[in-house]
Scaffold this active site. Sequence first.
Site: not given
Lengths: 275, 594
Positions: B348, B520-522
């Site tokens: 992101q 925390t947008h893997n």
Amino acid sequence: MPRITTPARPAALLAGAIAMAAPGAAQDFDTQPSIREMESRLEDQHVLFGVEIESDVTDDLLELGRLVAMGGAEAGGSGMACVSCHGAEGRGDGSGAFPRIAGQPGWYLYKQLTDYASGARPNRVMSGIAQRLTETEMEAVSAYYAAIDAPFRPVLGTVDAQTLQWGGQLGAAGSAELGIPACVNCHGPQGTGNPPSVPYLAGQYANYMTHQLQLWKDGTRDNDAMNVMSAIASKMTEEDMRAVSEYYARVRPPEREDLSGTARTTAAEGAAGGD
Amino acid sequence: MADRTLPRTDVVIVGGGWTGLTAAYELANAGQRCVVLERGGPRHDATHFAGPEEHDELKYALRYGHMMDVKRETLTFRHDRRQQALPMRRLGSFLPGSGLGGAGIHWNGQLWRPLPSDLRMRSHYTERYGADFIPDDIAIQDWGVTYDELQPHLDFFERICGTAGRAGNLDGEAHPGGNPFEGPRTSDYPNPPMQQPISNTLFGEAAERLGLNPFPMPSANVTRAYENPYGAQLHPCTYCGFCERFGCGYLAKADPIICVYDRIRDHENFEIRFGAQVLKVETSQDGRTATGVTYQGEDGLDYFQPADTVCLCAYALWNVHLMLVSGLGRPYDPQTRTGTVGRNYSYQTIAAVDAFFDDEIVTNPFMGAGALGVVVDDYNGDNFDHSDLGFLGGGYIACKQYHGRPISYQPVPEGTPPWGAQWKRAVRETYGHHGDLVVHGSSVSTPENYLDLDPTWTDAYGRPLLRMTFNFPENDRRMSDYVMNRAVEIAQEMEHVTSVASTNLAAVDSNYSIVPYQTTHNVGGAAIGTDPSTSVVNRYGQMWDHHNVFVFGACLFPQNLGYNPTGPLMGLAYWTLEHLKGDYLDNPRPLMDA
């Protein structure tokens, strides 16, 4: 428009005049607290809680507050003196019919008065009284009672240990099974309140708190900003309400001297070594 | 070889977060005996997340009290294939969770839907701008599932969370005050939007003057007492300012524990085992199906849990890791650009814009909530003309007030020294006079950004670590710069603003850093799709190569959209579960021909 506003720079309050803690003179229930003693407590964040009244809280305002509490005011007084039920020191009469208001956050007390006046918190006695107070008188009497540090009355009656245990558990950890959040979330680790909007529970009368929880549950009382209390009370049984109220009636806040001592040390360090 | 083989179960579910518990709820109620394996421990919002203890910034926000333990499992990282990857020994850029509820307990609650065009990204850009528009080094794909197909599921999850917001498009009809770019929704948000603070309000007013379309951010911080479709009761948010990195003791932020777990935990078909670290998915001799999973229990022994169906519901990265160490699917090889597991990893882009107000505006930043924001979506997805911009994708611009924590919230104007007396004075002066704008942007997939197994390093269980090879694609750097400059324009238009500062964490000529927190947008690594040569699972979330393995979570995204992933990934989860329950269980088989 409420005339009590949050200060533009909260730090300014802390960094202001640093008064020495007043010696904790034993207070007699029938004596009125001295204005000088109350003034010294205005520096304590637990009194006005970072909230300042539009004009500074001076001894004039506290004097006016005392006058209102005694039943005298512009519109011929509130019709009924605060002291007749809450006492000159805001300790109530011990029955639990009238809450302890000594040392409640000033803004909280003020908001309750405006809510009584508007009907947002309906009450046959208090609504009429609040409607006859002017804006300044509401501010003054809120500041007056907020600034009082009165001793607690002995707790009447006995409660079995299991009830107290359950009350303490609800207070500290809530209930996963019932979906009840813990009181400490908002009312603080020892039920000392969370200024400026959340009142203390520690040392409040059990009958008063049980009754209020019931009013929240019924929807009669619905005057907190986010309607949090109705959602919580609606999940509580009468036993839950009684348990948590009896528990907090027996909790005592930490010594005032300790609290103010800490606050003042911090403020002093901040003023001296902030850079 | 496992130390013990346990009795067979119908479904084994890896991970007890949003997707795992939801899968368990839906499948247990469909008559399937479900076993959930959660590597962390049990906990509950009421008993474990109550303030003021929970509001310990040092313990939870900075020492990661709720996050995974990188001493047991982590990954190695490098920017490109020429480098030697090294283990990530501390958390930083992203914060996967551990324990009941997973990362779902420490999210902010920003709950979005994808744009219809996001889900058919390659087709959409090709149709609008021509076949030559997408460069060869951009691996964007269609999801293989359309917005209309996901809509009922996105809608249902919004109701599970008691989402607060304002519709912009109800059944094709525009509604003022909502997001005019959103796909048509069949119902409005279940709860009214949050109350906006002064900074967000000034942002909205400025955006409107610039001809943009501001609206309240959709929020899973619930605005009134609410009962969700599972019967869970949520409480109104108190705007305490402790959402991200904290659990919610007020029962006001929707999370997997109160919204799902409490409603399924006593069901006869439901069982959850804590401290259960899944090590491997076992496969049949012909390799075509999974036979169950092997996990290490709290007692340190290895157990084999046989199951008819396996649901992979771990965090995006660890789902991919589990596939790689178990030999599920074909690993991606960047040299030949074949294979699929680990392909399409993306992240992101984040850019921050700070607006500093004069003394008249007091923001009281300590009064906040994770999804308390006003947003414009005018520069997200393909909501604006990309013809001459030299990039694709976009992001939303939000003004948020989500915390004023004493250690982390120290906004200072540009030119302030990073320490010392001047810095301290600047923090004091600006703490209460600051507007926090963010550009939350998409990230395209490329052939060189991928996940595989590290040849050198192993985890505490002896398995090779996951290796992440990633740097921001040039496309995303240009996009992030462009949208950040639009955000700066809005900030400059805001009333009472005296100065504006901006930082692009995906700036041109800088490398992605795994150290400072971003999101925390893997996503990606197990892409969903309709072509087995470019996707790990078919459009129902079922593995092409092992039909009884269903995959959940953001690892399915073929590239990242400009939105927070929880809404889209839960829409996919309910879509998968609908087909798993309705079409697969009675007749287990591949639901699509390869």
